[in-house]
Design a protein around this motif. Sequence first.
Motif, short mmCIF file in Angstrom:
data_model
loop_
_atom_site.label_atom_id
_atom_site.label_comp_id
_atom_site.label_asym_id
_atom_site.label_seq_id
_atom_site.Cartn_x
_atom_site.Cartn_y
_atom_site.Cartn_z
N LYS A 21 0.83 -1.20 0.00
CA LYS A 21 0.00 0.00 0.00
C LYS A 21 0.86 1.25 0.00
CE LYS A 21 -3.82 2.34 2.19
NZ LYS A 21 -4.75 2.36 3.31
N ALA A 22 1.93 1.24 0.77
CA ALA A 22 2.84 2.40 0.79
C ALA A 22 3.46 2.62 -0.59
CB ALA A 22 3.93 2.20 1.85
N ALA A 23 3.85 1.54 -1.26
CA ALA A 23 4.43 1.66 -2.61
C ALA A 23 3.40 2.22 -3.59
CB ALA A 23 4.95 0.31 -3.09
N ILE A 24 2.17 1.74 -3.50
CA ILE A 24 1.11 2.22 -4.37
C ILE A 24 0.91 3.72 -4.17
CG2 ILE A 24 -1.40 2.16 -4.71
CD1 ILE A 24 -1.21 -0.90 -4.17
N LEU A 25 0.81 4.14 -2.91
CA LEU A 25 0.55 5.54 -2.62
C LEU A 25 1.73 6.45 -2.96
CD1 LEU A 25 -1.42 5.15 0.72
CD2 LEU A 25 -2.33 5.57 -1.58
N SER A 26 2.93 5.90 -2.93
CA SER A 26 4.11 6.73 -3.23
C SER A 26 4.46 6.75 -4.72
CB SER A 26 5.31 6.28 -2.40
OG SER A 26 5.75 5.01 -2.83
N ALA A 27 3.64 6.11 -5.54
CA ALA A 27 3.91 6.04 -6.98
C ALA A 27 3.61 7.36 -7.71
CB ALA A 27 3.12 4.90 -7.61
N ARG A 28 3.06 8.30 -6.99
CA ARG A 28 2.78 9.65 -7.53
C ARG A 28 1.85 9.62 -8.74
NH1 ARG A 28 8.34 9.79 -8.04
NH2 ARG A 28 7.99 10.52 -10.15
N CYS A 29 0.80 8.82 -8.65
CA CYS A 29 -0.18 8.79 -9.74
C CYS A 29 -1.60 8.55 -9.20
CB CYS A 29 0.20 7.75 -10.78
SG CYS A 29 0.34 6.05 -10.15
N THR A 30 -1.89 9.02 -7.99
CA THR A 30 -3.19 8.76 -7.36
C THR A 30 -4.36 9.32 -8.16
OG1 THR A 30 -2.93 10.72 -5.97
CG2 THR A 30 -2.29 8.60 -5.01
N ASP A 31 -4.11 10.26 -9.03
CA ASP A 31 -5.19 10.81 -9.86
C ASP A 31 -5.55 9.89 -11.03
OD1 ASP A 31 -2.65 11.37 -10.98
OD2 ASP A 31 -3.50 12.97 -12.21
N LYS A 32 -4.81 8.81 -11.21
CA LYS A 32 -5.01 7.90 -12.35
C LYS A 32 -5.74 6.61 -11.97
CE LYS A 32 -2.44 10.46 -15.07
NZ LYS A 32 -3.10 11.41 -15.93
N TYR A 33 -6.04 6.41 -10.69
CA TYR A 33 -6.68 5.17 -10.27
C TYR A 33 -7.55 5.37 -9.04
CZ TYR A 33 -3.15 4.91 -6.60
OH TYR A 33 -2.36 5.18 -5.50
N THR A 34 -8.43 4.43 -8.81
CA THR A 34 -9.16 4.33 -7.55
C THR A 34 -8.64 3.07 -6.86
OG1 THR A 34 -10.97 3.07 -8.52
CG2 THR A 34 -11.22 5.47 -8.46
N LEU A 35 -8.55 3.15 -5.54
CA LEU A 35 -8.01 2.03 -4.77
C LEU A 35 -9.07 1.49 -3.83
CD1 LEU A 35 -5.63 0.26 -3.80
CD2 LEU A 35 -5.06 2.09 -2.19
N GLU A 36 -9.30 0.19 -3.92
CA GLU A 36 -10.19 -0.51 -3.00
C GLU A 36 -9.38 -1.56 -2.27
OE1 GLU A 36 -14.23 -3.28 -3.01
OE2 GLU A 36 -13.32 -2.69 -4.91
N GLU A 37 -9.45 -1.53 -0.96
CA GLU A 37 -8.78 -2.56 -0.15
C GLU A 37 -9.81 -3.57 0.29
OE1 GLU A 37 -5.77 -1.32 2.82
OE2 GLU A 37 -6.35 0.70 2.21
#
Length: 80
Positions: A21-37
């Motif tokens: 999750k930390a890697a996903i969030l630090s990828a600097r592209c949060t505007d390109k996806y929605t995240l469901e856990e």
Amino acid sequence: MNKAQVVLFTRPGCHLCDEAKAAILSARCTDKYTLEEINIETDPELLERYGQDIPVIMINGVEAFKHRVSSVEFRKRILE
């Protein structure tokens, strides 16, 4: 452009899941996806399917990563 649908299969106390999750969030592209856990412990079928074989990251319904993911690789997959 539609946002990618990212699903992170996880469970409480999973340090690899926290790292993913930390890697996903630090990828600097949060505007390109929605995240469901999704906590696999809330669904017997998911718990049987994944068990200790987590985290699993799906992008648009396709398994993209299992166990480990880097922010660079995640960003690359999202921007494809």
